[in-house]
Design an enzyme around this catalytic site. Structure first.
Site, PDB file in Angstrom:
ATOM      1  CE  LYS A 217      39.915  30.823  36.965  1.00  0.00           C
ATOM      2  NZ  LYS A 217      40.603  30.892  35.670  1.00  0.00           N
TER       3      LYS A 217
ATOM      4  NE  ARG B 231      44.979  28.390  38.599  1.00  0.00           N
ATOM      5  CZ  ARG B 231      44.363  29.567  38.634  1.00  0.00           C
ATOM      6  NH1 ARG B 231      43.753  29.965  39.718  1.00  0.00           N
ATOM      7  NH2 ARG B 231      44.343  30.338  37.575  1.00  0.00           N
TER       8      ARG B 231
ATOM      9  NE  ARG C  12      43.621  39.629  33.031  1.00  0.00           N
ATOM     10  CZ  ARG C  12      43.250  38.548  33.707  1.00  0.00           C
ATOM     11  NH1 ARG C  12      42.098  38.547  34.346  1.00  0.00           N
ATOM     12  NH2 ARG C  12      44.007  37.470  33.747  1.00  0.00           N
TER      13      ARG C  12
ATOM     14  NE  ARG D  29      46.999  38.954  36.328  1.00  0.00           N
ATOM     15  CZ  ARG D  29      46.044  38.050  36.443  1.00  0.00           C
ATOM     16  NH1 ARG D  29      44.806  38.443  36.700  1.00  0.00           N
ATOM     17  NH2 ARG D  29      46.297  36.769  36.323  1.00  0.00           N
TER      18      ARG D  29
HETATM   19  P1  B4P Z   1      39.061  36.517  33.704  1.00  0.00           P
HETATM   20  O1  B4P Z   1      38.702  35.392  32.802  1.00  0.00           O
HETATM   21  O2  B4P Z   1      38.009  37.016  34.593  1.00  0.00           O
HETATM   22  O3  B4P Z   1      40.376  36.002  34.380  1.00  0.00           O
HETATM   23  P2  B4P Z   1      40.435  34.721  35.348  1.00  0.00           P
HETATM   24  O4  B4P Z   1      40.102  33.472  34.566  1.00  0.00           O
HETATM   25  O5  B4P Z   1      39.627  34.981  36.570  1.00  0.00           O
HETATM   26  O6  B4P Z   1      41.846  34.822  35.879  1.00  0.00           O
HETATM   27  P3  B4P Z   1      43.216  34.034  35.765  1.00  0.00           P
HETATM   28  O7  B4P Z   1      43.014  32.552  35.644  1.00  0.00           O
HETATM   29  O8  B4P Z   1      43.978  34.759  34.703  1.00  0.00           O
HETATM   30  O9  B4P Z   1      43.962  34.388  37.067  1.00  0.00           O
HETATM   31  P4  B4P Z   1      44.012  33.956  38.591  1.00  0.00           P
HETATM   32  O10 B4P Z   1      43.982  35.257  39.279  1.00  0.00           O
HETATM   33  O11 B4P Z   1      42.994  32.954  39.013  1.00  0.00           O
HETATM   34  O12 B4P Z   1      39.494  37.711  32.823  1.00  0.00           O
HETATM   35  C1  B4P Z   1      40.272  37.619  31.657  1.00  0.00           C
HETATM   36  C2  B4P Z   1      39.943  38.760  30.705  1.00  0.00           C
HETATM   37  O13 B4P Z   1      38.907  38.330  29.831  1.00  0.00           O
HETATM   38  C3  B4P Z   1      39.449  40.031  31.361  1.00  0.00           C
HETATM   39  O14 B4P Z   1      40.089  41.128  30.785  1.00  0.00           O
HETATM   40  C4  B4P Z   1      37.947  40.058  31.050  1.00  0.00           C
HETATM   41  O15 B4P Z   1      37.440  41.347  30.882  1.00  0.00           O
HETATM   42  C5  B4P Z   1      37.884  39.302  29.748  1.00  0.00           C
HETATM   43  N1  B4P Z   1      36.629  38.596  29.578  1.00  0.00           N
HETATM   44  C6  B4P Z   1      35.973  37.858  30.518  1.00  0.00           C
HETATM   45  N2  B4P Z   1      34.848  37.335  29.987  1.00  0.00           N
HETATM   46  C7  B4P Z   1      34.810  37.730  28.660  1.00  0.00           C
HETATM   47  C8  B4P Z   1      33.893  37.502  27.576  1.00  0.00           C
HETATM   48  N3  B4P Z   1      32.783  36.757  27.724  1.00  0.00           N
HETATM   49  N4  B4P Z   1      34.195  38.047  26.375  1.00  0.00           N
HETATM   50  C9  B4P Z   1      35.294  38.805  26.216  1.00  0.00           C
HETATM   51  N5  B4P Z   1      36.189  39.073  27.199  1.00  0.00           N
HETATM   52  C10 B4P Z   1      35.944  38.540  28.409  1.00  0.00           C
HETATM   53  O16 B4P Z   1      45.447  33.240  38.706  1.00  0.00           O
HETATM   54  C11 B4P Z   1      46.656  33.894  38.394  1.00  0.00           C
HETATM   55  C12 B4P Z   1      47.854  33.042  38.860  1.00  0.00           C
HETATM   56  O17 B4P Z   1      47.826  32.904  40.323  1.00  0.00           O
HETATM   57  C13 B4P Z   1      47.930  31.594  38.373  1.00  0.00           C
HETATM   58  O18 B4P Z   1      48.517  31.490  37.083  1.00  0.00           O
HETATM   59  C14 B4P Z   1      48.801  30.945  39.484  1.00  0.00           C
HETATM   60  O19 B4P Z   1      50.163  31.209  39.291  1.00  0.00           O
HETATM   61  C15 B4P Z   1      48.343  31.635  40.753  1.00  0.00           C
HETATM   62  N6  B4P Z   1      47.277  30.896  41.456  1.00  0.00           N
HETATM   63  C16 B4P Z   1      45.995  31.354  41.649  1.00  0.00           C
HETATM   64  N7  B4P Z   1      45.264  30.427  42.290  1.00  0.00           N
HETATM   65  C17 B4P Z   1      46.089  29.352  42.519  1.00  0.00           C
HETATM   66  C18 B4P Z   1      45.909  28.061  43.105  1.00  0.00           C
HETATM   67  N8  B4P Z   1      44.715  27.684  43.587  1.00  0.00           N
HETATM   68  N9  B4P Z   1      46.967  27.209  43.171  1.00  0.00           N
HETATM   69  C19 B4P Z   1      48.160  27.584  42.681  1.00  0.00           C
HETATM   70  N10 B4P Z   1      48.401  28.761  42.094  1.00  0.00           N
HETATM   71  C20 B4P Z   1      47.379  29.662  41.996  1.00  0.00           C
END
Ligand code: B4P
Length: 189
Positions: free
Chosen positions: A14, A89, A127, A133
């Site tokens: 994302k 979420r 990551r 993190r």
């Molecule tokens: P991303 O995949 O970009 O990570 P994300 O889904 O955006 O983030 P995540 O769900 O972990 O965290 P968020 O901040 O929203 O990256 C992951 C890795 O994969 C990276 O290293 C990237 O380089 C790699 N990657 C990406 N694409 C790839 C591909 N095609 N091939 C190989 N590698 C690849 O949330 C964190 C926490 O915040 C939650 O657990 C919760 O506690 C809280 N939170 C956030 N929003 C909330 C909400 N709306 N309500 C309640 N709690 C919330």
């Protein structure tokens, strides 16, 4: 005007893909995860509260998350459109977002990134080696995040699907390949 929810499990890409969508469609990026991490970095009261949930892989309570999100939207009027990354979420978050956009005379489409659990664990642990993190370094926390996604967050996709406003793309493969799949879906909206 396009408003998008970029949806998917933790580690599905994302945050990674939001950057490309922001650039191509000139959207304003709102990541609730980034907002919480910024509050944690600033050692604010909200940050301390968020940290206590995030480090266990739990969701921050809805009322806190929704009011933070609303303020961010209100602080950025007149943009071309929003990309919501990591929000909503839960179904109550989705309902709050829909109400807010309706008051603004707008609506939103959800695009889901589909990625298998093993690949999610692999990406997040990778990551975690450099991100600092806490929620990316512990396997139990990662598994809890994936389970919370299945229990609380997947119903959000069902909710938008029932309104004919959900699409999905295959999220595995090279980053650029996933980006192109997303562009194709967004162009067809
Ligand atoms: P991303 O995949 O970009 O990570 P994300 O889904 O955006 O983030 P995540 O769900 O972990 O965290 P968020 O901040 O929203 O990256 C992951 C890795 O994969 C990276 O290293 C990237 O380089 C790699 N990657 C990406 N694409 C790839 C591909 N095609 N091939 C190989 N590698 C690849 O949330 C964190 C926490 O915040 C939650 O657990 C919760 O506690 C809280 N939170 C956030 N929003 C909330 C909400 N709306 N309500 C309640 N709690 C919330």
């Amino acid at each position: 005007m396009i408003n998008l929810i970029l949806f998917g499990p933790p580690g599905s890409g994302k945050g990674t893909q939001s950057d490309f969508l922001v650039e191509k469609y000139n959207l304003h990026h709102i990541s609730t995860g980034d907002m919480f991490r910024s509050e944690i970095g600033g050692k604010t009261e909200l940050g301390l509260l968020a940290k206590s949930y995030m480090n266990k892989g739990e969701l921050v309570p809805d009322e806190v998350t929704i009011s933070m999100l609303k303020k961010r939207v209100e602080d950025n009027p007149g943009v071309q459109g929003y990309i919501f990354d990591g929000f909503p979420r839960t179904v109550p978050q989705a309902e709050a977002l829909d109400r807010m956009l309706e008051e603004m005379g707008q609506s939103v489409n959800l695009v889901e990134l589909k990625v298998g659990d093993d690949e999610l664990r692999r990406r997040l642990l990778e990551r975690g080696k450099t991100s600092g993190r806490a929620d990316d370094t512990n396997v139990d926390t990662i598994n809890n995040r994936i389970q919370v996604y299945k229990d609380n967050t997947i119903p959000v996709a069902t909710y938008y699907d029932s309104h004919g406003k959900a699409a999905f793309v295959e999220g595995e493969g090279a980053i650029e390949e996933v980006t192109n799949r997303l562009f194709n879906v967004v162009d067809s909206l």
